[in-house]
Design an enzyme around this catalytic site. Structure first.
Site, mmCIF file in Angstrom:
data_model
loop_
_atom_site.group_PDB
_atom_site.id
_atom_site.type_symbol
_atom_site.label_atom_id
_atom_site.label_comp_id
_atom_site.label_asym_id
_atom_site.label_seq_id
_atom_site.Cartn_x
_atom_site.Cartn_y
_atom_site.Cartn_z
ATOM 1 N N SER A 1 0.840 -1.205 0.000
ATOM 2 C CA SER A 1 0.000 0.000 0.000
ATOM 3 C C SER A 1 0.870 1.247 0.000
ATOM 4 O O SER A 1 1.993 1.244 0.519
ATOM 5 C CB SER A 1 -0.863 -0.030 1.260
ATOM 6 N N TYR B 1 -1.743 -0.984 10.894
ATOM 7 C CA TYR B 1 -1.987 -1.513 9.541
ATOM 8 C C TYR B 1 -0.830 -1.128 8.617
ATOM 9 O O TYR B 1 -0.253 -1.976 7.924
ATOM 10 C CB TYR B 1 -3.317 -0.967 8.996
ATOM 11 N N LYS C 1 2.335 -3.454 6.587
ATOM 12 C CA LYS C 1 2.756 -3.439 5.174
ATOM 13 C C LYS C 1 4.256 -3.149 5.077
ATOM 14 O O LYS C 1 4.962 -3.757 4.263
ATOM 15 C CB LYS C 1 1.938 -2.417 4.384
#
Ligand code: UD1
Length: 339
Positions: free
Chosen positions: A125, A150, A154
């Site tokens: 992302s 989150y 990544k």
């Protein structure tokens, strides 16, 4: 050629399964159905005429992951989507996010190493860039402090891939860093299925327009952007899906020299929240009920991609416009509610 798609019934996963099938791959899906449904299989089948093989499996169960790979040694590549993706939820449940996004990645990579399977695409992302110093961001831009657990999963995921590649020269990996995927398949057979109140802009817009939500809150109009609302790089989910097929093909054909590579997947163009609303109103012919509210915590003023690396090296380029994506999102919402 057989491709395993983990999280293949999810939003980006299901669109990627379709594009892989259309490109001639046999697809095997693993999904734990935590944020998806087996109904998505019907949507995929309607588009491609082929029902992919499906296994309901939670990658957190190491033994089951081992059994699965043991029984599927004919896989030529893995596209790994299975993960949780809600920024706010990750702040409330950080340990769950690390377990669900990081531990599962390790289990899959351990199996690839054990069985000497080689080709791996990681769903990453733009969040890995944190708050970028300069726009547009390119793949050489600094990886700044993650803004959420989150985002951290990544960043850590990409680090794990790089380290795994160092000890296994046969392993070939790609991280695709998506900007803001929106829209749905233009057949309206698959699309986004947010559970509960949507956190993301576009499903919130379409749910407001269809009458499920009363009003959209536009989070802040005092940013240092032209109209004061935040700018993002909104990209049609089918364009995102196609990038996976191209990146995977390149790995399978051994056209990627490095063991780890990363690509920005965006349109290269930023649009403000008000521009997205205007696009929706244009393509739907509806007025949207919205109001300007306070800023949302954690939002950055602007983020958009320099996509020249993906354009030049993958030969991939976003083809759909914002209006295309908004029209497809709206068609999908209408179809969902008339079922
Ligand atoms: C975030 C994450 C991204 C993740 C994505 C999917 C970051 C920096 N970005 O994107 O990595 O993949 O979520 O969950 O962590 N907005 C409103 N009203 C709403 C909803 C959103 O005005 O009701 C605005 C937001 O302020 C933002 C824009 O719309 O400016 C897009 O928001 P959203 O769709 O939530 O995506 P991001 O926050 O950009």
């Amino acid at each position: 050629m057989k491709v395993l798609v983990t999280g293949g019934l999810g939003y980006i996963g299901s669109h990627t399964v379709v594009e892989l099938q259309l490109a001639g791959y046999d697809v095997v899906i693993i999904d734990n159905l935590s944020n998806s449904s087996t109904k998505v299989l019907e949507g995929i089948t309607k588009i491609t005429g082929v029902t992919p093989e499906f296994y309901e499996l939670d990658l957190k169960h190491k033994n089951k992951v081992q059994d699965f790979f043991e029984q599927h040694q004919d896989i030529d590549g893995v596209v790994h989507f299975a993960a949780s993706k809600a920024v706010g939820e990750s702040i409330e449940k950080p340990l769950f996010y690390y377990e669900n996004n990081v531990t599962t990645l390790i289990y899959v990579l351990q199996e690839l190493q054990r069985l000497r399977q080689q080709n791996f695409i990681f769903s990453s992302s733009c969040t890995v860039y944190g708050e970028a110093d300069k726009l547009p961001v390119n793949e050489k831009s600094a990886i700044k402090l993650a803004q959420s657990p989150y985002g951290n999963t990544k960043q850590i995921g990409e680090e794990i891939l790089k380290d795994a590649c160092k000890i296994n020269p046969d392993l070939k990996t790609v991280a695709l860093r998506y900007f803001n995927p929106i829209g749905a398949h233009d057949s309206s057979n698959i699309g986004e299925l947010p559970i509960g109140i949507p956190q993301n802009l576009v499903p919130y817009i379409t749910q407001t327009a269809i009458g499920l939500r009363e009003q959209l809150s536009v989070y802040g109009d005092d940013y240092s952007t032209e109209d004061g609302t935040c700018i993002r790089d909104y990209i049609h989910v089918v364009d995102v899906a196609k990038a996976h097929v191209i990146a995977l093909k390149r790995l399978i054909k051994k056209e990627q020299d490095s063991n780890f590579d990363a690509f920005n997947i965006g349109t290269g163009k930023g649009n403000s929240v008000l521009e997205v609303i205007a696009s929706f109103e244009r393509v739907s012919g509806q007025k949207l009920n919205y109001k300007i509210t306070d800023r949302r915590k954690g939002d950055v003023a602007a983020a958009f991609a320099d996509t020249s690396k993906a354009n030049d090296e993958l030969g991939w380029k976003a083809e759909y416009t914002l209006d295309d994506a908004m029209a497809d999102a709206w068609k999908w919402e209408q179809k969902l509610r008339t079922k």
